[in-house]
Design a protein around this motif. Structure first.
Motif, PDB file in Angstrom:
ATOM      1  N   ALA A  56     -56.061 114.477  95.351  1.00 55.30           N
ATOM      2  CA  ALA A  56     -56.791 113.400  96.010  1.00 55.30           C
ATOM      3  C   ALA A  56     -56.490 113.407  97.505  1.00 55.30           C
ATOM      4  O   ALA A  56     -55.341 113.510  97.910  1.00 55.30           O
ATOM      5  N   GLY A  60     -55.087 112.147  91.294  1.00 56.26           N
ATOM      6  CA  GLY A  60     -53.951 111.656  92.053  1.00 56.26           C
ATOM      7  C   GLY A  60     -52.774 111.284  91.171  1.00 56.26           C
ATOM      8  O   GLY A  60     -52.937 110.845  90.022  1.00 56.26           O
ATOM      9  N   THR A  66     -52.272 114.458 102.089  1.00 55.01           N
ATOM     10  CA  THR A  66     -52.336 114.476 100.631  1.00 55.01           C
ATOM     11  C   THR A  66     -51.032 114.987 100.031  1.00 55.01           C
ATOM     12  O   THR A  66     -50.362 115.851 100.608  1.00 55.01           O
ATOM     13  N   SER A 112     -51.402 107.396  94.951  1.00 50.17           N
ATOM     14  CA  SER A 112     -51.809 108.687  95.502  1.00 50.17           C
ATOM     15  C   SER A 112     -52.051 108.611  97.001  1.00 50.17           C
ATOM     16  O   SER A 112     -52.273 109.637  97.658  1.00 50.17           O
ATOM     17  N   GLN A 152     -44.472 113.841  93.534  1.00 47.45           N
ATOM     18  CA  GLN A 152     -45.797 114.261  93.958  1.00 47.45           C
ATOM     19  C   GLN A 152     -45.723 115.661  94.568  1.00 47.45           C
ATOM     20  O   GLN A 152     -44.643 116.227  94.745  1.00 47.45           O
ATOM     21  N   SER A 169     -51.398 115.328  96.493  1.00 48.01           N
ATOM     22  CA  SER A 169     -52.041 115.588  95.206  1.00 48.01           C
ATOM     23  C   SER A 169     -53.452 116.078  95.504  1.00 48.01           C
ATOM     24  O   SER A 169     -53.862 116.130  96.668  1.00 48.01           O
TER      25      SER A 169
END
Length: 329
Positions: free
Chosen positions: A180, A76, A176, A253, A134, A178
């Motif tokens: 993660a 993340g 999400t 994250s 991100q 990422s």
């Protein structure tokens, strides 16, 4: 007996013993096996431990590897990487980046197979702010059994859901930005948020498994009004992953996906120069209040770019013995 340098950073706060503690291990000139990294992460027993390596992709400045205390590697772009970049800049690994201005310098981090930009800004080492871009938001599995989900965290099904400016958010789902994947769960009020219990790891794990989450946790959130000086919409959240030994004080994250979730549901207020901004506080229940600032920039493809910003403070540094390679995790 060989050692490696480490430090502990309190991330998303400029006050020591607040923020989310992160162990950062300097492996820029040494190499550890996966087992050695897992043993060191278990020894620190913090929510995450991050190791800094030279990149394997030439487009990246540094490569980061992060582990939970149970040995699971996570990818993340949250406090594990933001805190590591705070230390990278603070320690001089980026060279002389401070010229007295507030302008940012852009670098690139390698997280698994992803290459993501990082902006380091501030006029001196005590004024560092890290902003990380991100990945593109992905809206994944929905959790449809509210009774089962609510029961796993000590709530009733009627506690799940949140109304913001006439927008009803009643669908827990995995979002999400990422690798993660975290399950986002809106709840009615801050009072309900305080009642959440993360005691039963096995039951929570089953709820997460039902949404096919990976490297996952449960992120429960609600509105905190507009109590910031800038009147930016503010949310309060709590996070727990079965792979952690405790409730996480700050989870970047998951905060990034929360920003994407709120934007997709038209619950982020008005844009300023084409950008929406929200703030997320976390860690109140753990006594380690954290502040995460997020910006959402819609793009022509109908998606949005998410940026998370925060700072940190050094609370410890030293050397740790490298575990023997024949020790089993």
């Amino acid at each position: 007996m060989s050692t490696v340098r480490y430090c502990v950073i309190d991330v998303f706060s400029s006050t020591a013993y607040q923020g989310n503690p992160l162990a950062v291990v300097d492996t820029t000139s040494s190499s550890l096996t996966d087992t050695q990294m897992r043993l060191i992460a278990r020894q620190f027993n913090l929510s995450e431990t991050t190791f800094i390596y030279p990149p394997t992709d030439p487009k990246a400045t540094w490569r980061l590897r992060s582990f939970l205390p149970n040995g699971e590697e996570v990818f993340g772009a949250g406090h594990n990487s933001l805190g590591a970049w705070w230390w990278i800049a603070h320690s001089g690994l980026l060279g002389s980046i401070f010229d007295g201005s507030q302008g940012g310098n852009t670098y690139y981090q390698q997280l698994g197979s992803d290459i993501l930009s990082v902006e380091v800004s501030g006029s001196n080492a005590e004024d560092l702010v890290i902003s990380m871009r991100q990945g593109n938001p992905q809206f994944m599995s929905k959790h449809t059994n509210l009774d089962s989900l609510a029961g796993s965290i000590g709530l009733n099904a009627s506690d799940i859901g949140l109304n913001i400016s006439g927008v009803e958010l009643d669908q827990p789902m995995v979002v999400t930005t990422s690798p993660a994947r975290h399950l986002l769960v809106p709840v009615r009020t801050q009072e309900v948020l305080r009642k959440v219990k993360f005691a039963d790891k096995e039951v929570i794990s089953k709820e997460l498994a039902s949404t096919e989450s990976h490297n996952s946790g449960i992120y429960v959130f609600t509105s905190a009004g507009h109590d910031s000086p800038s009147q930016i919409p503010r949310f309060e959240a709590r996070f727990f992953s079965p792979g952690m030994s405790m409730e996480d004080p700050a989870t970047g994250s998951a905060a990034g996906p929360l920003a994407a979730y709120m934007w997709a549901n038209h619950a982020v207020g008005s844009a300023e120069n084409g950008t929406y901004n929200i703030e997320v506080i976390q860690g109140v229940q753990t006594g380690r209040k954290c502040l995460m600032k997020l910006s959402i920039e819609p793009n022509e493809e109908g998606s949005a770019s998410i940026m998370i910003s925060g700072t940190g403070v050094l609370v410890a540094d030293g050397n740790i013995i490298v575990p023997n390679s024949d020790i089993c995790f």
